[in-house]
Design an enzyme around this catalytic site. Structure first.
Site: not given
Ligand code: H2U
Ligand code: ZN
Length: 346
Positions: A50, A53, A113, A153, A161, A164, A166, A168
């Site tokens: 992940c 994490c 996680h 999201n 994606s 975990h 999170h 934005q």
């Molecule tokens: P989601 O909320 O759609 O899961 O998006 C997570 C964001 O995390 C996504 O915009 C970023 C992606 O660009 N990301 C990073 O900044 N670093 C990473 O190593 C993978 C994902």
């Molecule tokens: Zn994680």
């Protein structure tokens, strides 16, 4: 006699000026809502693969700190960049474009996680809110930024994606579409009445009670009269404030209480980690006074009938107008009936 519970009608979204077509008679179709086996969502507290994490490597090679509460960083694949040059394109009014400057941040809600917002303690949720405040404060220090969109999201169904926990933050130099529409609607009402649109709306909802899911001392959760998504809700602060920075300590705690209780009810609806897109709408920053603005948070969940059957916004919705079958009043009643003890914690 026209009856909102029986007859097809449109409802006005007073917050953004859109309309939704409501077709209550269609929900009398035989209910096919069999209880399906919920997808397994057991996860370890730490996943070596992940990118969120603690101590793990992200896609760009950065190593996360071994954080113990929350962790926030600039998105490695930011949709908006702070060093974008100014510029415009206008070809005879037919091709128009403008450069957009901004910043994108990612916030891990917890080092664990396996958790989600409803599984965090109220104390941990208060820490998440504290980071939202800090981010809002530090991002708005850049005079080029006008809007700060804090959102989450959740769930694969929403294109998230990574499970975990999170969220934005996308901040930018111009006002995005929804904020522009909501600003206009709130401004018009404030100018005409001298009061906050949402304060008056909330007062009416608290009187009618039909669409209220629950409330605490400082916030109320309502399925808005104009809800588009089946179980859409709106969290409204009882005090007319513009941003999260104005939360008093009591409001800060009350908001944590709302997040916990609302997301728990959502999970309990189909005994599944409930997917949604949710986010706060707040007054623009570095844009003069916005006394009309009233802080609120939208929850847009896609699920309709079960843990796996989602409402599709396709066909008529894409080409003409958002539409729903079950009424907002019906959805509010369902959400009201649910327990505030998470099904995983019974
Ligand atoms: P989601 O909320 O759609 O899961 O998006 C997570 C964001 O995390 C996504 O915009 C970023 C992606 O660009 N990301 C990073 O900044 N670093 C990473 O190593 C993978 C994902
Ligand atoms: Zn994680």
């Amino acid at each position: 006699m026209f009856d909102l519970r029986e007859h097809p009608h449109t409802r006005l979204n007073i917050l953004n000026g859109d309309r939704v077509l409501v077709s209550p008679h269609r929900s009398k179709r035989p209910w096919q809502g069999k209880m399906e086996t919920p997808p397994v969502d057991e996860r370890p507290s730490f996943d070596p693969a992940c990118y969120l994490c603690p101590g793990n490597k992200r896609a760009d090679g950065t190593i996360n700190p071994v954080y113990t509460e929350t962790f926030v960083f600039t998105n490695d694949f930011s949709a908006l960049l702070s060093n974008t040059p100014e510029g415009n394109v206008n070809v005879g009014g037919l091709l128009q474009a403008g450069s957009e400057k901004g910043i994108c941040r990612v916030l891990s809600f917890s080092p664990d996680h396996s958790l989600t917002l409803p599984l965090l303690s109220v104390a941990d949720l208060e820490k998440v809110i504290e980071v939202w405040k800090q981010e809002f404060n530090s991002i708005s220090a850049d005079p080029a930024i006008k809007n700060i969109q804090i959102f989450e999201n959740k769930g694969e169904m929403m294109g998230c994606s990574n499970p975990h926990p999170h969220g934005q933050i996308w901040a930018q130099a111009s006002l995005p579409l929804e904020i522009t529409k909501e600003t206009k609607q709130q401004q018009e009402y404030f100018t005409a009445n001298g009061r906050s649109l949402l304060a008056d709306y909330l007062q009416l909802e608290l009187r009618e009670k039909e669409r209220i899911v629950f409330e605490n001392e400082h916030f109320a959760v309502v399925v808005p009269f104009w809800a588009t998504w089946p179980y859409e809700t709106l969290v409204i602060s009882k005090r007319h404030i513009q941003t999260i920075l104005q939360f008093s300590p009591a409001e800060h705690s009350a908001f944590a209480d709302v997040l916990k209780r609302l997301t728990t009810r959502y999970d309990n609806l189909f005994n599944v980690s409930f997917p949604y897109s949710a986010g706060m709408h707040q007054s623009p920053v570095n844009d003069g006074e916005h006394p009309e603005w009233h802080w609120h948070m939208h929850f847009y969940p896609p699920l309709l009938r079960s843990a796996t059957v989602k409402k599709f916004m396709v066909g008529y919705e894409m080409l003409a107008n958002a539409q729903r079958d079950v009424t907002p009043e019906w959805a509010a009643e369902k959400l009201r009936e649910l327990s505030e003890v998470h099904y995983k914690q019974i």
